[in-house]
Design an enzyme around this catalytic site. Structure first.
Site, mmCIF file in Angstrom:
data_model
loop_
_atom_site.group_PDB
_atom_site.id
_atom_site.type_symbol
_atom_site.label_atom_id
_atom_site.label_comp_id
_atom_site.label_asym_id
_atom_site.label_seq_id
_atom_site.Cartn_x
_atom_site.Cartn_y
_atom_site.Cartn_z
ATOM 1 N N ARG A 277 0.852 -1.188 0.000
ATOM 2 C CA ARG A 277 0.000 0.000 0.000
ATOM 3 C C ARG A 277 0.888 1.237 0.000
ATOM 4 N NH1 ARG A 277 -3.450 -2.623 -1.701
ATOM 5 N NH2 ARG A 277 -5.589 -2.949 -0.964
ATOM 6 N N GLU B 159 -3.100 7.585 -6.546
ATOM 7 C CA GLU B 159 -3.179 6.732 -7.730
ATOM 8 C C GLU B 159 -4.256 7.255 -8.674
ATOM 9 O OE1 GLU B 159 -3.536 2.645 -6.474
ATOM 10 O OE2 GLU B 159 -1.600 2.685 -5.463
ATOM 11 N N HIS C 168 -0.303 -0.514 -9.993
ATOM 12 C CA HIS C 168 -1.136 -1.283 -9.058
ATOM 13 C C HIS C 168 -1.732 -2.516 -9.758
ATOM 14 C CE1 HIS C 168 -3.537 -0.723 -5.085
ATOM 15 N NE2 HIS C 168 -3.264 -2.002 -5.309
#
Length: 342
Positions: free
Chosen positions: A255, A284, A303
């Protein structure tokens, strides 16, 4: 026949969910809603996070549904109010952040998730990031693609590390971290683990449990696999980076909030940290002016650690198993709110 709403997307697709559900629980009244993720990014919807913005559509279709199976649909108070027959929500991901679990519990609606669905994919991706970072693969690829033949990169100061004989520190030893450890052992790396929830006698040979400070000071590579909590937020800060041995590497596929990226940028600029690999970011997507986007010592993926077809199939299988157990009157696997059982 039970009324089941499948709210799949372009990754955990409705056809996968329907096939696995029929195999696990037989024929039922299946209705579908196709969500736009990942073609359209997720975000916050009402009081839940990391969800597709389909609250209106979900509310319209959920009226008589007894079960909702989804990865990204926003199960909000409004959706629950529109679904008086709802008894089970299955969220086909590791954490049901797109589900208002407290509101479900108050209503007596069970919520299940599918932990471990992407452990294989995420572990393999983490190892890929580690290897790509310590050997600077993207940077070197770029030189060849540009028509250069950089034999000077064989110079000692330009060379990377072998994992064999190196020390790799894993911060977090859950389903993903433990699998990364096993793969690293096959490379003949020495593996250190920092995790307050792990007992030393549960670790395999070649893996040692240490405190975070010791892990940082001894590791050539630090790879993050911890959950983001108030206790772990910003844990890799300026002080932690300074405690690392000079010329080490940082890889974060867990994370973004675990790392102080400004401090990491400074450590990269100074040369104290030799390179870094990220699958996760403080925002993000990161802003276009984020300094680390331009660093040739940073390896980045958007991601995607869990993005394999096997992950999608496994998510559908685990979700179907939870529905089948519930319909059989058993406690479903992955139950996150047992208080809803009454």
């Amino acid at each position: 026949m039970n009324r089941i709403l499948l709210a799949g997307d372009h990754f955990v697709r409705n056809d996968l969910l329907a096939d696995r559900l029929r195999a696990a629980a037989g024929e039922h009244d299946l209705r579908t809603l196709e969500l736009p993720w990942p073609l359209v990014p997720f975000g916050r919807v009402a009081e839940v996070d990391e969800a597709s913005d389909v609250e209106d559509e979900l509310s319209d279709l959920a009226g008589d549904a007894e079960v909702i199976v989804t990865q990204m649909a926003p199960v909000t108070k409004r959706v629950l109010a529109a679904a008086p027959s709802l008894r089970l929500v299955v969220c086909t991901r590791g954490g049901p952040v797109n589900v208002n679990v407290d509101a479900c519990t108050e209503r007596g609606v069970l919520v299940c998730n599918t932990p471990g669905r992407n452990a294989v994919a995420a572990a393999e991706h983490a190892l890929t990031l580690i290897l790509s970072t310590v050997r600077a693969i993207p940077r070197i690829h770029g030189t060849v693609a540009a028509g250069e033949w950089r034999s000077d990169l064989y110079a000692y100061d330009e060379c990377g590390l072998e994992l064999g004989g190196s020390t790799v520190g894993l911060v977090g030893y859950g389903a993903i971290g433990s699998r990364v450890a096993r793969m690293l052992l096959a490379f003949d790396a020495q593996v250190l683990v920092a995790d307050p929830f792990v007992a030393a006698d549960s670790l395999p040979g070649g893996v040692a449990l240490v405190g975070l400070d010791e892990l940082l000071s001894r590791s050539d590579v630090v790879s993050l696999h911890a959950r983001l909590t108030p206790e772990t937020a910003g844990m890799i800060d300026a002080a932690a980076l300074a405690a690392m041995r000079p010329g080490g590497y940082v890889v974060n596929s867990a994370r973004g909030g675990l790392v102080d990226y400004d401090a990491l940028a400074a450590a990269l600029d100074s040369g104290h940290v030799a390179g870094a690999g990220f699958d996760v970011f403080p925002a993000e997507p990161p802003p276009a002016d984020w300094p680390l986007l331009r660093s040739d010592r940073v390896v980045m993926t958007p991601h995607l650690a869990g993005a394999t077809r096997q992950t999608a199939h496994r998510a559908a299988e685990l979700g179907a198993a939870a529905v089948a157990a519930f319909l059989a009157g058993d406690r479903p696997p992955g139950l996150v709110n047992p208080a809803a059982l009454g």
